[in-house]
Structures are given as C-alpha cells and as structure tokens.
Design a protein around this motif. Structure first.
Motif, PDB file in Angstrom:
ATOM      1  N   SER A  14       0.824  -1.200   0.000  1.00 28.23           N
ATOM      2  CA  SER A  14       0.000   0.000   0.000  1.00 28.23           C
ATOM      3  C   SER A  14       0.865   1.259   0.000  1.00 28.23           C
ATOM      4  O   SER A  14       1.954   1.276   0.565  1.00 28.23           O
ATOM      5  N   PRO A  15       0.397   2.325  -0.661  1.00 25.15           N
ATOM      6  CA  PRO A  15       1.175   3.572  -0.700  1.00 25.15           C
ATOM      7  C   PRO A  15       1.484   4.130   0.689  1.00 25.15           C
ATOM      8  O   PRO A  15       2.563   4.649   0.920  1.00 25.15           O
ATOM      9  N   SER A  16       0.544   4.004   1.628  1.00 21.82           N
ATOM     10  CA  SER A  16       0.808   4.553   2.960  1.00 21.82           C
ATOM     11  C   SER A  16       1.914   3.764   3.661  1.00 21.82           C
ATOM     12  O   SER A  16       2.729   4.341   4.371  1.00 21.82           O
ATOM     13  N   ALA A  17       1.991   2.477   3.431  1.00 23.82           N
ATOM     14  CA  ALA A  17       3.078   1.684   4.014  1.00 23.82           C
ATOM     15  C   ALA A  17       4.403   2.096   3.394  1.00 23.82           C
ATOM     16  O   ALA A  17       5.409   2.211   4.083  1.00 23.82           O
ATOM     17  N   LEU A  18       4.414   2.344   2.087  1.00 22.80           N
ATOM     18  CA  LEU A  18       5.637   2.780   1.422  1.00 22.80           C
ATOM     19  C   LEU A  18       6.066   4.144   1.953  1.00 22.80           C
ATOM     20  O   LEU A  18       7.237   4.360   2.238  1.00 22.80           O
ATOM     21  N   ALA A  19       5.110   5.071   2.114  1.00 19.72           N
ATOM     22  CA  ALA A  19       5.435   6.406   2.619  1.00 19.72           C
ATOM     23  C   ALA A  19       5.997   6.307   4.034  1.00 19.72           C
ATOM     24  O   ALA A  19       6.983   6.969   4.361  1.00 19.72           O
ATOM     25  N   GLU A  20       5.401   5.484   4.857  1.00 19.37           N
ATOM     26  CA  GLU A  20       5.887   5.321   6.220  1.00 19.37           C
ATOM     27  C   GLU A  20       7.302   4.732   6.214  1.00 19.37           C
ATOM     28  O   GLU A  20       8.170   5.187   6.930  1.00 19.37           O
ATOM     29  N   THR A  21       7.526   3.754   5.373  1.00 23.52           N
ATOM     30  CA  THR A  21       8.840   3.137   5.269  1.00 23.52           C
ATOM     31  C   THR A  21       9.873   4.152   4.796  1.00 23.52           C
ATOM     32  O   THR A  21      10.972   4.207   5.326  1.00 23.52           O
ATOM     33  N   ILE A  67      20.766  13.137  -7.504  1.00 26.43           N
ATOM     34  CA  ILE A  67      20.461  12.810  -6.104  1.00 26.43           C
ATOM     35  C   ILE A  67      20.589  11.303  -5.891  1.00 26.43           C
ATOM     36  O   ILE A  67      21.186  10.847  -4.909  1.00 26.43           O
ATOM     37  N   ARG A  68      20.022  10.533  -6.814  1.00 21.40           N
ATOM     38  CA  ARG A  68      20.089   9.071  -6.733  1.00 21.40           C
ATOM     39  C   ARG A  68      21.543   8.597  -6.674  1.00 21.40           C
ATOM     40  O   ARG A  68      21.893   7.734  -5.875  1.00 21.40           O
ATOM     41  N   GLN A  92      14.045   1.820  -2.524  1.00 16.65           N
ATOM     42  CA  GLN A  92      14.181   2.713  -1.369  1.00 16.65           C
ATOM     43  C   GLN A  92      14.912   3.999  -1.765  1.00 16.65           C
ATOM     44  O   GLN A  92      14.546   5.085  -1.323  1.00 16.65           O
ATOM     45  N   ILE A  93      15.941   3.874  -2.582  1.00 14.24           N
ATOM     46  CA  ILE A  93      16.680   5.054  -3.039  1.00 14.24           C
ATOM     47  C   ILE A  93      15.765   5.943  -3.871  1.00 14.24           C
ATOM     48  O   ILE A  93      15.721   7.162  -3.668  1.00 14.24           O
ATOM     49  N   ASP A  94      14.992   5.351  -4.770  1.00 10.40           N
ATOM     50  CA  ASP A  94      14.040   6.135  -5.569  1.00 10.40           C
ATOM     51  C   ASP A  94      13.021   6.832  -4.680  1.00 10.40           C
ATOM     52  O   ASP A  94      12.670   7.999  -4.913  1.00 10.40           O
ATOM     53  N   ALA A  95      12.548   6.128  -3.652  1.00  7.54           N
ATOM     54  CA  ALA A  95      11.574   6.724  -2.731  1.00  7.54           C
ATOM     55  C   ALA A  95      12.205   7.894  -1.966  1.00  7.54           C
ATOM     56  O   ALA A  95      11.540   8.913  -1.731  1.00  7.54           O
ATOM     57  N   LEU A  96      13.480   7.772  -1.594  1.00  4.02           N
ATOM     58  CA  LEU A  96      14.159   8.885  -0.924  1.00  4.02           C
ATOM     59  C   LEU A  96      14.293  10.095  -1.849  1.00  4.02           C
ATOM     60  O   LEU A  96      14.130  11.235  -1.405  1.00  4.02           O
ATOM     61  N   THR A 102      10.024  16.625  -2.004  1.00  2.00           N
ATOM     62  CA  THR A 102       8.922  17.246  -1.247  1.00  2.00           C
ATOM     63  C   THR A 102       9.425  18.227  -0.192  1.00  2.00           C
ATOM     64  O   THR A 102       8.625  18.884   0.466  1.00  2.00           O
ATOM     65  N   LEU A 103      10.728  18.343  -0.014  1.00  2.00           N
ATOM     66  CA  LEU A 103      11.290  19.182   1.049  1.00  2.00           C
ATOM     67  C   LEU A 103      11.397  20.654   0.652  1.00  2.00           C
ATOM     68  O   LEU A 103      12.158  21.388   1.245  1.00  2.00           O
ATOM     69  N   LYS A 104      10.633  21.071  -0.318  1.00  4.19           N
ATOM     70  CA  LYS A 104      10.717  22.446  -0.796  1.00  4.19           C
ATOM     71  C   LYS A 104      10.204  23.411   0.260  1.00  4.19           C
ATOM     72  O   LYS A 104       9.158  23.194   0.872  1.00  4.19           O
ATOM     73  N   ALA A 105      10.945  24.487   0.442  1.00  2.00           N
ATOM     74  CA  ALA A 105      10.524  25.546   1.367  1.00  2.00           C
ATOM     75  C   ALA A 105       9.273  26.219   0.783  1.00  2.00           C
ATOM     76  O   ALA A 105       9.140  26.347  -0.432  1.00  2.00           O
ATOM     77  N   PRO A 106       8.392  26.661   1.654  1.00  2.00           N
ATOM     78  CA  PRO A 106       7.206  27.358   1.146  1.00  2.00           C
ATOM     79  C   PRO A 106       7.600  28.646   0.415  1.00  2.00           C
ATOM     80  O   PRO A 106       8.546  29.324   0.813  1.00  2.00           O
TER      81      PRO A 106
END
Length: 109
Positions: A14-21, A67-68, A92-96, A102-106
């Motif tokens: 599930s996507p939420s499990a992947l995000a948590e991981t 980055i990869r 896992q590297i791709d997910a990182l 997503t770490l973009k400053a507002p």
C-alpha cells in the motif's frame, strides 16, 4: 492462513506503508545530518556545510539522477556521505529521491 498472507501483502504494497517506510528510512539514515526537514541544521550538517535541500536553488541545481547517484555512491565532495547502494534497495533510493523533492521551502507570498 491465506487471508493473513493477502492482508500482509496488501499492507506491504500500500502507498501509505511505502510512505511510512520511506520516512523511517529518512529518519534512520539521513536525518542525523540532513535534518528531518532537509535544512541540514544539525551538528553534522553545520560542521560539514551540508546544503539546505529545501532551497529552490538546491532543488533546481540537481536532477533526480544526481540525487540518486549521491545516495547510492556517496558524495565525492564530502567523504562523510557514505554510499548506501549496499544498504538500501533501488526502490528505497528512488523513494528517498521522491521524499527529497517534497522538502521544498514554502514560497514567499
């Protein structure tokens, strides 16, 4: 038994499990230097002058492939950034990489 296997498989995929991981991997492998927010306002981040990943110029200056490669092979400019290719899977590297994006400053209003 079959129902348990199906349930376990659906949770793992599930996507939420992947995000948590991915968040867990970030916290375990990356946050001590880069910080939870990617700003590198940690002792090691400041000592090593690690760049702020949330800055638009940082994000724009690096491709996903760049980055990869640093995650997988380490950073030739900073020997403290060790390679993770033997510790993390390609997924896992791709997910990182995705998490880093997503770490973009507002944006300023």
């Amino acid at each position: 038994m079959m129902k348990q296997c199906v349930l376990l498989l659906s949770l793992v995929l599930s996507p939420s499990a992947l995000a948590e991981t991915t968040a867990d991997v970030w916290k375990a492998k990356c946050a001590s230097c880069h910080g939870i927010d990617g700003k590198a306002q940690t002792k090691m981040g400041q000592k090593e002058s690690i760049g702020d990943m949330s800055r638009p110029d940082w994000q724009q200056a690096r491709t996903d492939a760049d980055i990869r490669k640093v995650i997988a092979d380490g950073d030739p400019r900073n020997s403290k950034m060790k390679p993770f290719k033997d510790k993390l899977t390609p997924a896992q590297i791709d997910a990182l990489v995705g998490l880093i994006r997503t770490l973009k400053a507002p944006s300023a209003p």
